[in-house]
Design a protein around this motif. Structure first.
Motif, short mmCIF file in Angstrom:
data_model
loop_
_atom_site.label_atom_id
_atom_site.label_comp_id
_atom_site.label_asym_id
_atom_site.label_seq_id
_atom_site.Cartn_x
_atom_site.Cartn_y
_atom_site.Cartn_z
N ASP A 189 -94.90 -21.35 -83.56
CA ASP A 189 -94.02 -20.19 -83.64
C ASP A 189 -92.71 -20.51 -82.92
OD1 ASP A 189 -92.72 -17.75 -83.46
OD2 ASP A 189 -94.57 -16.61 -83.15
N ARG A 191 -90.37 -18.76 -81.94
CA ARG A 191 -90.00 -17.81 -80.88
C ARG A 191 -90.42 -18.33 -79.51
NH1 ARG A 191 -92.90 -12.50 -81.72
NH2 ARG A 191 -94.55 -13.95 -82.31
N PHE A 192 -91.47 -19.13 -79.48
CA PHE A 192 -92.01 -19.61 -78.21
C PHE A 192 -91.60 -21.06 -77.92
CE2 PHE A 192 -94.75 -16.12 -79.53
CZ PHE A 192 -94.73 -15.33 -78.39
N ASN A 196 -85.82 -21.25 -76.81
CA ASN A 196 -85.68 -19.82 -77.06
C ASN A 196 -86.16 -19.00 -75.86
OD1 ASN A 196 -84.53 -20.05 -79.60
ND2 ASN A 196 -86.49 -19.98 -80.67
N ALA A 200 -84.02 -16.40 -73.23
CA ALA A 200 -84.44 -15.06 -72.84
C ALA A 200 -84.33 -14.86 -71.33
CB ALA A 200 -85.87 -14.80 -73.31
N TYR A 218 -92.59 -10.80 -73.68
CA TYR A 218 -92.13 -11.71 -74.72
C TYR A 218 -93.33 -12.02 -75.59
CZ TYR A 218 -89.10 -15.28 -76.78
OH TYR A 218 -88.32 -16.01 -77.65
#
Length: 219
Positions: A189, A191-192, A196, A200, A218
């Protein structure tokens, strides 16, 4: 205005390095803390070659006196910190009915006690009495795993500690928050991805004071 330093405790090839790179790119002098001196020196040298200012400090987060001394030395050499990230963790598979007392205590020392030591050490040193204290949490704090018991307990305890510290520091100008990561870092993924996630953390540090939160979920 010049920026204060960024201290990143727990720098390895994943999220820790990405955090150091993100805050360095944002204009902070960065201090990298971890157990592997050769690896830290390599990371710091690479950042320096890019025109950043970075210093490496080999220390075991489970050693309270050593960690406090390393943090203090970094502040002496790099200036008052504007942001401190505690990213150290010990990830060992263990079952709740098979925990070894000594190993559990060592895990807790890395996952929780080191965070407490870091916070107590840097709070009086934060730039102009302001700044961010950010901690890497995990989804195991919310949904513990019987396969990673000591880490689950550690992340739950860390989450409780950070939320208590957040409440205590309200109105002080210090933003205390945990990033509760609910996925596998560096997995499929995007996003992880470490990059990224590091972005954050940087966004969390930049938050206006009226938007400060104790926890970034998250997931």
């Amino acid at each position: 205005m010049t920026k204060g330093s960024a201290l990143v405790v727990g720098v390895g090839p994943g999220l820790g390095l990405a955090l150091a790179e993100a805050f360095a790119a944002d204009g902070h002098t960065v201090a990298l803390f971890g157990r592997d001196a050769a690896r830290l020196d390599k990371y710091a040298s690479a950042l320096t070659a890019e025109g950043r200012t970075a210093r490496a400090y080999a220390v075991d987060a489970a050693d309270p006196e050593g960690l406090a001394a390393a943090l203090t030395r970094a502040v002496d050499e790099s200036g008052a910190p504007e942001v401190v990230v505690y990213n150290a963790a010990l990830i060992n598979p263990d079952a709740p009915d098979e925990l070894d007392a000594g190993e559990f205590a060592h895990s807790f020392a890395v996952n929780v006690t080191g965070a407490v030591v870091a916070a107590r050490t840097v709070l009086p040193l934060l730039r102009d009495g302001r700044g961010s204290l950010l901690f890497t949490g995990g989804g195991l704090a919310l949904d513990p795993s019987p396969d990673y018991t000591s880490l689950s307990v550690g992340k739950a305890a860390l989450r409780s500690y950070v939320q208590s510290l957040h409440k205590q520091q309200q109105g002080s100008g210090v933003h205390v928050a945990t990033v509760t990561i609910g996925g596998y870092i560096g997995g499929d993924d995007p996003r992880f991805s470490p990059e990224n996630l590091a972005a954050a953390y940087l966004d969390l540090h930049r938050q206006p004071q009226d938007q400060w939160q104790a926890e970034l979920l998250y997931v």
